[in-house]
Write a protein that holds these residues in place. Structure first.
Motif, PDB file in Angstrom:
ATOM      1  N   VAL A 144       0.863  -1.181   0.000  1.00  0.00           N
ATOM      2  CA  VAL A 144       0.000   0.000   0.000  1.00  0.00           C
ATOM      3  C   VAL A 144       0.900   1.231   0.000  1.00  0.00           C
ATOM      4  N   ILE A 145       0.641   2.130  -0.907  1.00  0.00           N
ATOM      5  CA  ILE A 145       1.380   3.397  -0.904  1.00  0.00           C
ATOM      6  C   ILE A 145       0.473   4.479  -0.331  1.00  0.00           C
ATOM      7  N   LEU A 146       0.957   5.142   0.711  1.00  0.00           N
ATOM      8  CA  LEU A 146       0.225   6.278   1.290  1.00  0.00           C
ATOM      9  C   LEU A 146       0.861   7.534   0.726  1.00  0.00           C
ATOM     10  N   THR A 147       0.085   8.325   0.011  1.00  0.00           N
ATOM     11  CA  THR A 147       0.685   9.507  -0.606  1.00  0.00           C
ATOM     12  C   THR A 147      -0.367  10.578  -0.804  1.00  0.00           C
ATOM     13  N   ARG A 148       0.015  11.618  -1.550  1.00  0.00           N
ATOM     14  CA  ARG A 148      -0.895  12.701  -1.876  1.00  0.00           C
ATOM     15  C   ARG A 148      -0.593  13.148  -3.302  1.00  0.00           C
ATOM     16  N   ALA A 149      -1.582  13.724  -3.945  1.00  0.00           N
ATOM     17  CA  ALA A 149      -1.317  14.290  -5.271  1.00  0.00           C
ATOM     18  C   ALA A 149      -0.590  15.614  -5.078  1.00  0.00           C
ATOM     19  N   GLU A 150       0.181  15.982  -6.087  1.00  0.00           N
ATOM     20  CA  GLU A 150       0.918  17.246  -5.998  1.00  0.00           C
ATOM     21  C   GLU A 150      -0.020  18.396  -6.343  1.00  0.00           C
ATOM     22  N   GLY A 151      -0.178  19.293  -5.410  1.00  0.00           N
ATOM     23  CA  GLY A 151      -0.993  20.487  -5.678  1.00  0.00           C
ATOM     24  C   GLY A 151      -0.129  21.698  -5.408  1.00  0.00           C
ATOM     25  N   ARG A 152      -0.621  22.596  -4.529  1.00  0.00           N
ATOM     26  CA  ARG A 152       0.180  23.768  -4.176  1.00  0.00           C
ATOM     27  C   ARG A 152       1.433  23.355  -3.416  1.00  0.00           C
ATOM     28  N   THR A 153       1.303  22.231  -2.656  1.00  0.00           N
ATOM     29  CA  THR A 153       2.469  21.698  -1.950  1.00  0.00           C
ATOM     30  C   THR A 153       3.152  20.684  -2.862  1.00  0.00           C
ATOM     31  N   PRO A 154       4.415  20.918  -3.206  1.00  0.00           N
ATOM     32  CA  PRO A 154       5.083  19.986  -4.125  1.00  0.00           C
ATOM     33  C   PRO A 154       5.391  18.649  -3.452  1.00  0.00           C
ATOM     34  N   VAL A 155       5.616  17.608  -4.264  1.00  0.00           N
ATOM     35  CA  VAL A 155       6.132  16.343  -3.715  1.00  0.00           C
ATOM     36  C   VAL A 155       7.548  16.165  -4.268  1.00  0.00           C
TER      37      VAL A 155
END
Ligand SMILES: C[S@@+](CC[C@H](N)C(=O)[O-])C[C@H]1O[C@@H](n2cnc3c(N)ncnc32)[C@H](O)[C@@H]1O
Length: 258
Positions: free
Chosen positions: A134-145
């Motif tokens: 399982v990968i826990l992540t977020r899409a890149e929005g105003r905060t970069p990844v």
């Protein structure tokens, strides 16, 4: 040693805090909490006379100064975070500044929204022979990844992906998954406000995700779970673990001969 206790409140329902977390909350003389994400019903468990501080409108230094000052006055201070504090909890910066102020930190884990959401849709996120990751992540929005963690790269593993903080970014999410080779039919489950009274579950696919989010008016506090582990028909597909396989021997059980 003076200390602040950071407590994971769980995803929303007040009875999903741990026994230890509740005990610390009930003993506290000062309680700071993120009022947009932690239930007031849970905070009502604090003892009468406790100083209750809502932190949604505060910045980091203000919070830390207050916590450190109350600790130096000899008070029991807790900071209540949504879900589990270790995931997108912004606790690292608080711990660093508290340590500079001579205050130790104890962390009590909580039920993360990712697991509350899996429970809400009846899913096992690690299905034998299908995906074990399982990968826990977020899409890149105003905060970069960081480089190397773009959704397209992560999705190339084909495992279950849990997306925090991404409800307004579903167009981008879909594009990245498709670019990684996922089919448009890949199941996606969205859980809005898991375990709150107004919880909503939306079953979708990559093809329909953006439209379904819009139709249901979901723009925040949503967990997006994507991958074939979220297939609604998975129960009929006969995936079996070795753990309970009657022919499989392990440390606690000898398997029956074939
Ligand atoms: C700042 S992060 C905090 C995550 C938290 N530490 C956790 O373990 O769940 C906030 C994001 O977590 C997710 N989230 C938090 N609570 C949720 C809930 N009850 N239901 C669904 N998603 C939730 C959403 O993606 C939201 O944008």
């Amino acid at each position: 040693m003076m200390k602040v206790t950071i407590i994971g409140a769980g995803p929303g329902a007040p009875d999903l805090i741990t026994v230890r977390g509740l005990k610390r909350l009930q003993e506290a003389e000062v309680v700071l909490y993120a009022d947009s994400l932690v239930s007031d019903e849970l905070i009502a468990e604090a003892k009468s006379g406790a100083e209750i501080v809502k932190t949604a409108g505060m910045h980091l230094e203000e919070m830390v100064e207050l916590m450190a000052a109350r600790c130096h006055e000899g008070k029991k201070v807790v900071r209540v975070h949504t879900g589990d504090p270790a995931v997108y909890g912004a606790i690292l910066e608080q711990i660093a500044l508290l340590r500079e102020a001579g205050v130790e930190v104890e962390i009590i884990p909580g039920v993360s929204s990712v697991f509350a959401s899996a429970a809400a849709v009846g899913a096992e996120l690690t299905v034998p022979d299908l995906t074990q990751t399982v990968i826990l992540t977020r899409a890149e929005g105003r905060t970069p990844v960081p480089d190397g963690e773009k959704l397209k790269d992560l999705a190339s593993h084909g495992c279950t992906v849990a997306l925090f903080l991404s409800a307004t970014l579903t167009k981008k999410v879909v594009r990245e998954f498709l670019n990684a080779g996922w089919s448009e039919e890949t199941p996606v489950a969205v859980v809005y406000k898991a375990t709150w009274p107004d919880q909503k579950v939306v079953r979708s696919t990559l093809k329909n995700l953006d439209e379904d989010m819009r139709k249901n008016g979901i723009r925040k506090q949503a967990m997006i779970l994507a991958g074939w582990a979220l297939d609604e028909q998975i129960y009929e597909k006969n995936y079996r673990s070795k753990l309970y396989d009657k022919e499989f021997t392990h440390g606690f059980r000898r398997g029956a001969p074939k």
